[in-house]
Write a protein that holds these residues in place. Structure first.
Motif, PDB file in Angstrom:
ATOM      1  N   VAL A  53      45.112  -2.052  38.649  1.00 17.05           N
ATOM      2  CA  VAL A  53      44.425  -2.861  37.650  1.00 17.05           C
ATOM      3  C   VAL A  53      45.443  -3.810  37.030  1.00 17.05           C
ATOM      4  CG1 VAL A  53      43.100  -2.859  35.514  1.00 17.05           C
ATOM      5  CG2 VAL A  53      42.806  -0.996  37.161  1.00 17.05           C
ATOM      6  N   ASP A  54      45.197  -5.107  37.139  1.00 17.57           N
ATOM      7  CA  ASP A  54      46.116  -6.115  36.609  1.00 17.57           C
ATOM      8  C   ASP A  54      45.693  -6.527  35.199  1.00 17.57           C
ATOM      9  OD1 ASP A  54      47.648  -6.190  38.911  1.00 17.57           O
ATOM     10  OD2 ASP A  54      46.488  -7.820  39.802  1.00 17.57           O
ATOM     11  N   LEU A  55      46.612  -6.416  34.273  1.00 17.39           N
ATOM     12  CA  LEU A  55      46.390  -6.824  32.881  1.00 17.39           C
ATOM     13  C   LEU A  55      47.214  -8.085  32.638  1.00 17.39           C
ATOM     14  CD1 LEU A  55      46.810  -3.260  31.351  1.00 17.39           C
ATOM     15  CD2 LEU A  55      44.688  -4.377  32.049  1.00 17.39           C
ATOM     16  N   TYR A  56      46.549  -9.208  32.424  1.00 21.29           N
ATOM     17  CA  TYR A  56      47.202 -10.510  32.355  1.00 21.29           C
ATOM     18  C   TYR A  56      47.383 -10.992  30.925  1.00 21.29           C
ATOM     19  CZ  TYR A  56      46.684 -11.572  37.344  1.00 21.29           C
ATOM     20  OH  TYR A  56      46.775 -11.584  38.713  1.00 21.29           O
ATOM     21  N   MET A  57      48.516 -11.653  30.696  1.00 22.68           N
ATOM     22  CA  MET A  57      48.761 -12.443  29.498  1.00 22.68           C
ATOM     23  C   MET A  57      49.151 -13.846  29.943  1.00 22.68           C
ATOM     24  SD  MET A  57      48.524 -10.672  26.573  1.00 22.68           S
ATOM     25  CE  MET A  57      48.464  -8.959  26.033  1.00 22.68           C
ATOM     26  N   PHE A  58      48.483 -14.858  29.408  1.00 26.43           N
ATOM     27  CA  PHE A  58      48.788 -16.247  29.731  1.00 26.43           C
ATOM     28  C   PHE A  58      49.362 -16.934  28.497  1.00 26.43           C
ATOM     29  CE2 PHE A  58      45.456 -15.021  32.684  1.00 26.43           C
ATOM     30  CZ  PHE A  58      45.908 -15.532  33.886  1.00 26.43           C
ATOM     31  N   GLY A  59      50.466 -17.643  28.672  1.00 26.02           N
ATOM     32  CA  GLY A  59      51.078 -18.353  27.553  1.00 26.02           C
ATOM     33  C   GLY A  59      51.825 -19.577  28.030  1.00 26.02           C
ATOM     34  N   ASP A  60      52.386 -20.325  27.082  1.00 22.57           N
ATOM     35  CA  ASP A  60      53.127 -21.535  27.433  1.00 22.57           C
ATOM     36  C   ASP A  60      54.407 -21.205  28.184  1.00 22.57           C
ATOM     37  OD1 ASP A  60      51.216 -23.152  26.259  1.00 22.57           O
ATOM     38  OD2 ASP A  60      52.240 -23.176  24.314  1.00 22.57           O
ATOM     39  N   THR A 102      41.075  10.420  45.768  1.00 18.96           N
ATOM     40  CA  THR A 102      41.208  10.439  44.317  1.00 18.96           C
ATOM     41  C   THR A 102      42.259  11.456  43.902  1.00 18.96           C
ATOM     42  OG1 THR A 102      38.866   9.870  44.069  1.00 18.96           O
ATOM     43  CG2 THR A 102      39.987  10.750  42.120  1.00 18.96           C
ATOM     44  N   ALA A 103      43.125  11.071  42.974  1.00 16.80           N
ATOM     45  CA  ALA A 103      44.125  11.981  42.408  1.00 16.80           C
ATOM     46  C   ALA A 103      43.591  12.522  41.087  1.00 16.80           C
ATOM     47  CB  ALA A 103      45.448  11.261  42.193  1.00 16.80           C
ATOM     48  N   ILE A 104      43.416  13.835  41.014  1.00 18.06           N
ATOM     49  CA  ILE A 104      42.875  14.458  39.806  1.00 18.06           C
ATOM     50  C   ILE A 104      43.954  14.510  38.725  1.00 18.06           C
ATOM     51  CG2 ILE A 104      41.762  16.515  38.874  1.00 18.06           C
ATOM     52  CD1 ILE A 104      40.149  14.949  40.974  1.00 18.06           C
ATOM     53  N   GLY A 105      43.560  14.086  37.531  1.00 19.72           N
ATOM     54  CA  GLY A 105      44.476  14.149  36.399  1.00 19.72           C
ATOM     55  C   GLY A 105      45.486  13.022  36.346  1.00 19.72           C
ATOM     56  N   VAL A 106      45.325  12.009  37.183  1.00 16.52           N
ATOM     57  CA  VAL A 106      46.239  10.866  37.209  1.00 16.52           C
ATOM     58  C   VAL A 106      45.417   9.593  37.088  1.00 16.52           C
ATOM     59  CG1 VAL A 106      48.036   9.659  38.499  1.00 16.52           C
ATOM     60  CG2 VAL A 106      47.810  12.139  38.712  1.00 16.52           C
ATOM     61  N   ALA A 107      45.921   8.630  36.342  1.00 18.09           N
ATOM     62  CA  ALA A 107      45.204   7.370  36.159  1.00 18.09           C
ATOM     63  C   ALA A 107      45.466   6.414  37.321  1.00 18.09           C
ATOM     64  CB  ALA A 107      45.630   6.708  34.849  1.00 18.09           C
ATOM     65  N   THR A 108      44.548   5.500  37.530  1.00 17.22           N
ATOM     66  CA  THR A 108      44.737   4.408  38.481  1.00 17.22           C
ATOM     67  C   THR A 108      45.878   3.523  37.994  1.00 17.22           C
ATOM     68  OG1 THR A 108      42.390   4.466  39.036  1.00 17.22           O
ATOM     69  CG2 THR A 108      43.578   2.454  39.585  1.00 17.22           C
ATOM     70  N   GLY A 109      46.646   2.964  38.918  1.00 12.50           N
ATOM     71  CA  GLY A 109      47.821   2.171  38.562  1.00 12.50           C
ATOM     72  C   GLY A 109      47.493   0.944  37.730  1.00 12.50           C
ATOM     73  N   ARG A 110      48.503   0.469  37.030  1.00 16.83           N
ATOM     74  CA  ARG A 110      48.364  -0.706  36.165  1.00 16.83           C
ATOM     75  C   ARG A 110      49.545  -1.638  36.369  1.00 16.83           C
ATOM     76  NH1 ARG A 110      44.363   2.112  35.316  1.00 16.83           N
ATOM     77  NH2 ARG A 110      43.138   2.241  33.388  1.00 16.83           N
ATOM     78  N   SER A 111      49.281  -2.936  36.266  1.00 16.79           N
ATOM     79  CA  SER A 111      50.336  -3.949  36.232  1.00 16.79           C
ATOM     80  C   SER A 111      50.150  -4.819  35.003  1.00 16.79           C
ATOM     81  CB  SER A 111      50.295  -4.852  37.477  1.00 16.79           C
ATOM     82  OG  SER A 111      50.937  -4.278  38.574  1.00 16.79           O
ATOM     83  N   PHE A 112      51.252  -5.127  34.328  1.00 14.09           N
ATOM     84  CA  PHE A 112      51.239  -6.107  33.255  1.00 14.09           C
ATOM     85  C   PHE A 112      51.834  -7.393  33.812  1.00 14.09           C
ATOM     86  CE2 PHE A 112      50.967  -2.131  31.005  1.00 14.09           C
ATOM     87  CZ  PHE A 112      50.024  -2.411  30.023  1.00 14.09           C
ATOM     88  N   VAL A 113      51.043  -8.461  33.779  1.00 13.55           N
ATOM     89  CA  VAL A 113      51.420  -9.729  34.397  1.00 13.55           C
ATOM     90  C   VAL A 113      51.436 -10.807  33.330  1.00 13.55           C
ATOM     91  CG1 VAL A 113      50.903 -11.386  36.220  1.00 13.55           C
ATOM     92  CG2 VAL A 113      50.237  -8.977  36.502  1.00 13.55           C
ATOM     93  N   CYS A 114      52.593 -11.394  33.092  1.00 13.42           N
ATOM     94  CA  CYS A 114      52.725 -12.511  32.160  1.00 13.42           C
ATOM     95  C   CYS A 114      52.876 -13.793  32.970  1.00 13.42           C
ATOM     96  CB  CYS A 114      53.935 -12.321  31.246  1.00 13.42           C
ATOM     97  SG  CYS A 114      53.847 -10.840  30.217  1.00 13.42           S
ATOM     98  N   VAL A 115      52.097 -14.812  32.631  1.00 13.22           N
ATOM     99  CA  VAL A 115      52.085 -16.063  33.390  1.00 13.22           C
ATOM    100  C   VAL A 115      52.312 -17.222  32.436  1.00 13.22           C
ATOM    101  CG1 VAL A 115      50.769 -17.521  34.977  1.00 13.22           C
ATOM    102  CG2 VAL A 115      50.427 -15.041  35.003  1.00 13.22           C
ATOM    103  N   ASP A 116      53.252 -18.124  32.808  1.00 16.56           N
ATOM    104  CA  ASP A 116      53.506 -19.276  31.935  1.00 16.56           C
ATOM    105  C   ASP A 116      52.690 -20.483  32.371  1.00 16.56           C
ATOM    106  OD1 ASP A 116      54.807 -20.538  34.071  1.00 16.56           O
ATOM    107  OD2 ASP A 116      56.815 -20.028  33.361  1.00 16.56           O
ATOM    108  N   ALA A 117      52.846 -21.586  31.654  1.00 22.56           N
ATOM    109  CA  ALA A 117      52.014 -22.765  31.887  1.00 22.56           C
ATOM    110  C   ALA A 117      52.250 -23.384  33.258  1.00 22.56           C
ATOM    111  CB  ALA A 117      52.273 -23.804  30.797  1.00 22.56           C
ATOM    112  N   GLY A 118      53.414 -23.129  33.852  1.00 23.22           N
ATOM    113  CA  GLY A 118      53.698 -23.674  35.173  1.00 23.22           C
ATOM    114  C   GLY A 118      53.377 -22.742  36.317  1.00 23.22           C
ATOM    115  N   GLY A 119      52.756 -21.595  36.013  1.00 24.00           N
ATOM    116  CA  GLY A 119      52.404 -20.635  37.048  1.00 24.00           C
ATOM    117  C   GLY A 119      53.474 -19.609  37.331  1.00 24.00           C
ATOM    118  N   GLY A 120      54.620 -19.692  36.649  1.00 27.49           N
ATOM    119  CA  GLY A 120      55.646 -18.678  36.804  1.00 27.49           C
ATOM    120  C   GLY A 120      55.171 -17.346  36.254  1.00 27.49           C
ATOM    121  N   GLN A 121      55.781 -16.254  36.722  1.00 25.89           N
ATOM    122  CA  GLN A 121      55.251 -14.946  36.370  1.00 25.89           C
ATOM    123  C   GLN A 121      56.343 -13.931  36.093  1.00 25.89           C
ATOM    124  OE1 GLN A 121      53.971 -12.654  39.992  1.00 25.89           O
ATOM    125  NE2 GLN A 121      53.910 -14.686  40.907  1.00 25.89           N
ATOM    126  N   LEU A 122      55.980 -12.935  35.365  1.00 31.02           N
ATOM    127  CA  LEU A 122      56.807 -11.762  35.108  1.00 31.02           C
ATOM    128  C   LEU A 122      55.880 -10.564  35.236  1.00 31.02           C
ATOM    129  CD1 LEU A 122      59.311 -11.343  32.160  1.00 31.02           C
ATOM    130  CD2 LEU A 122      57.688  -9.541  32.715  1.00 31.02           C
TER     131      LEU A 122
END
Length: 316
Positions: free
Chosen positions: A18-25, A92-112
Motif C-alpha cells: 500500500v503506497d502512502l503518498y505526500m506531494f509537495g514543492d 495470507t499471513a496471520i497476525g501481520v499487516a500488508t506492507g506499506r510504502s511512504f512516498v514523497c514526491v516533489d514538484a519535478g517528479g523526484g521521489q523519496l
C-alpha cells in the motif's frame, strides 16, 4: 480458465504494498519537516505493479504474493481482480499487516521512498515454486529483489524449460553474492536501471558484457530515464530513445517498463519492439501520479491488446 491453466501467461511473484503518498514543492532535507500540498493512497509493490502494467496491455497475468490479514487485503485482491489479474495463488499471513510504502514526491517528479514489507516477505518458497511449476512454454516469469531472494530463487528453479525468466535485480545489493548470483544465472532477460547496473557491473562496456555473461540469456536491458533504454545482447548494443515529457511522478516507472516488456515477450514480440513498447508505457506513466494507476492500457496507446497465442493455438 485461470491464466496458468492452458494459457501462456505473465506471472509476477513478489510484493503487494500500500503506497502512502505526500506531494509537495520539494523533498525534505535530513532532519527537516516540510508541508505537503496533497496526500493520497494507492496500490503498489513491484510485482503487483508489473502485473497491472502487463494486464492493461492485454496479457493474461497472474500475481503471486502474500498479503496481511488486515483491511488492506480485500481491497488489494479486489483491485487486482478488477484489472483482470489472477490472484488464486496469493496467500495470507496471520497476525501481520500488508506492507506499506511512504512516498514523497516533489514538484519535478523526484521521489523519496521508504518501504516496510510486512506480509510480503512471508510468501512460502514452496508456494512460489508450485505457482509456476506447470506453466506452459512461452510464459514469462517476472522476479525482483523486493522479497527474500530464496522465494524468487525457488520460483526460478521450478519454472519449466521454455518459460522465460525476466529478472529485475532491485535492490541490487543482494545480487552480488550467494543466492543473488545464482538467481542472476537463471535470468533470460535482465532489466535494471543505471544505479543497479553500476552496483552490479560498473559503468564500462566491458563490465556490462561481464554482467551479460553471468545470466542465462545473455540479454541485459538498461533503463536510462529520459535517455530511453539500452539493449545489450549477442547482437551488440542499441539505444531506444524516448520523447521529452513533463515529469509528474517517476515512482513505479521501472515496474511499468518491466511489466510492458513481459507482456510483449509473452505475446511473441521481438526484444527491440518489446523495449520500444516498454519505453512508451514508462514514458506515459511518469506524466501521471502514482504507480499502477498511472499505467496506460493498450487502447490508450492505440495498439491491439497483447493477447498473443494460447497453448492451444500454437502449432504442434
Amino acid at each position: 480458465m485461470r491464466p496458468g491453466a492452458g494459457l501462456m501467461t505473465v506471472v509476477a511473484i513478489g510484493a503487494y504494498i500500500v503506497d502512502l503518498y505526500m506531494f509537495g514543492d520539494r523533498l525534505p532535507e535530513p532532519g527537516e519537516s516540510v508541508n505537503a500540498a496533497d496526500y493520497a493512497t494507492a496500490h503498489g509493490g513491484k510485482a503487483a505493479n508489473v502485473a497491472v502494467a502487463a494486464a492493461r496491455l492485454g496479457a493474461p497475468t497472474s500475481f503471486v504474493g502474500c498479503l496481511g490479514d488486515d483491511g488492506a487485503r480485500p481491497v488489494a485482491l479486489a483491485e487486482l481482480r478488477a484489472e483482470g489479474i489472477d490472484v488464486g495463488d496469493c496467500t495470507t499471513a496471520i497476525g501481520v499487516a500488508t506492507g506499506r510504502s511512504f512516498v514523497c514526491v516533489d514538484a519535478g517528479g523526484g521521489q523519496l521512498v521508504m518501504t516496510w514489507p510486512g506480509a510480503a516477505d512471508l510468501l512460502p518458497p514452496a508456494q512460489a515454486a508450485a505457482a509456476v511449476a506447470d506453466l506452459p512454454t512461452g510464459s514469462v516469469l517476472v522476479l525482483q529483489g523486493e522479497i527474500p531472494l530464496e522465494i524468487s530463487y525457488a520460483a526460478a528453479t521450478a519454472a519449466p524449460a521454455g518459460v522465460r525468466v525476466l529478472l529485475n535485480p532491485s535492490p541490487a545489493g543482494p545480487f552480488r553474492e550467494g543466492t543473488g548470483k545464482e538467481l542472476l544465472a537463471r535470468a533470460d532477460v535482465l532489466v535494471l536501471n543505471e544505479g543497479e547496473l553500476s552496483a552490479l557491473a560498473g559503468d564500462t562496456p566491458g563490465d556490462l558484457d561481464d554482467l551479460r555473461g553471468r545470466t542465462r540469456g545473455r540479454t541485459v536491458v538498461v533503463t536510462r530515464g529520459e535517455h530511453g533504454a539500452e539493449i545489450a545482447d549477442d547482437g551488440g548494443t542499441m539505444l531506444i530513445d524516448v520523447p521529452s515529457v513533463r515529469v509528474v511522478d517517476t515512482t513505479g516507472a521501472g515496474d511499468a517498463f518491466t511489466g510492458a516488456l513481459a507482456a510483449a515477450l509473452r505475446a511473441g514480440t521481438g526484444l527491440v519492439r518489446g523495449v520500444r513498447l516498454a519505453c512508451q508505457v514508462a514514458t506515459v506513466s511518469v506524466t501521471r501520479r502514482f504507480c499502477a494507476p498511472s499505467y496506460p492500457s493498450a487502447a490508450e496507446l492505440g495498439i491491439a491488446p497483447l493477447h498473443g497465442p494460447s497453448v492451444q493455438e500454437r502449432p504442434a
